[in-house]
Design a protein around this motif. Sequence first.
Motif, PDB file in Angstrom:
ATOM      1  N   ASP A  13      50.906  43.858  40.723  1.00  0.00           N
ATOM      2  CA  ASP A  13      50.088  42.677  40.978  1.00  0.00           C
ATOM      3  C   ASP A  13      48.593  42.982  41.035  1.00  0.00           C
ATOM      4  O   ASP A  13      47.770  42.097  40.841  1.00  0.00           O
ATOM      5  N   PHE A  14      48.245  44.229  41.339  1.00  0.00           N
ATOM      6  CA  PHE A  14      46.850  44.620  41.516  1.00  0.00           C
ATOM      7  C   PHE A  14      46.527  45.913  40.757  1.00  0.00           C
ATOM      8  O   PHE A  14      46.053  46.883  41.351  1.00  0.00           O
TER       9      PHE A  14
ATOM     10  N   ASP B 200      40.724  37.271  43.909  1.00  0.00           N
ATOM     11  CA  ASP B 200      41.169  35.963  44.406  1.00  0.00           C
ATOM     12  C   ASP B 200      42.495  36.055  45.146  1.00  0.00           C
ATOM     13  O   ASP B 200      42.763  35.268  46.050  1.00  0.00           O
ATOM     14  N   ARG B 201      43.335  37.004  44.772  1.00  0.00           N
ATOM     15  CA  ARG B 201      44.681  37.121  45.360  1.00  0.00           C
ATOM     16  C   ARG B 201      44.762  38.117  46.515  1.00  0.00           C
ATOM     17  O   ARG B 201      45.836  38.303  47.088  1.00  0.00           O
TER      18      ARG B 201
ATOM     19  N   PRO C 106      44.987  39.935  49.966  1.00  0.00           N
ATOM     20  CA  PRO C 106      45.338  39.532  51.330  1.00  0.00           C
ATOM     21  C   PRO C 106      44.089  39.594  52.223  1.00  0.00           C
ATOM     22  O   PRO C 106      43.168  40.378  51.970  1.00  0.00           O
TER      23      PRO C 106
ATOM     24  N   ALA D 221      40.176  37.948  39.177  1.00  0.00           N
ATOM     25  CA  ALA D 221      41.464  37.297  39.455  1.00  0.00           C
ATOM     26  C   ALA D 221      42.215  38.041  40.558  1.00  0.00           C
ATOM     27  O   ALA D 221      42.848  37.424  41.422  1.00  0.00           O
ATOM     28  N   GLU D 222      42.138  39.360  40.545  1.00  0.00           N
ATOM     29  CA  GLU D 222      42.777  40.144  41.597  1.00  0.00           C
ATOM     30  C   GLU D 222      42.063  39.945  42.931  1.00  0.00           C
ATOM     31  O   GLU D 222      42.705  39.884  43.979  1.00  0.00           O
TER      32      GLU D 222
END
Length: 74
Positions: free
Chosen positions: A12-13, A40-41, A43, A37-38
């Motif tokens: 995911d990253f 933005d996601r 935690p 984009a990463e």
Amino acid sequence: MAAAFADLDPADFPMLRAPTPYGDAVFNQRKLPLLPAELDRLPAACGGDWVVQARELCQVVERGLHLYLWFLGD
């Protein structure tokens, strides 16, 4: 915060898993579009002022020619 980054899923990253505390990571103009984009996601435990600064640096690199974004370890 370093522990929080260790828990990020590499699938995911992939871009944010590249920098390490002791090594360098370089993002060229082909890899760089994946980084915001990463960000933005991320935690909340991984966030902070550095995220805003990283976004600003991404924009500088995207607007220029032959530029790179470097993260330098110690």
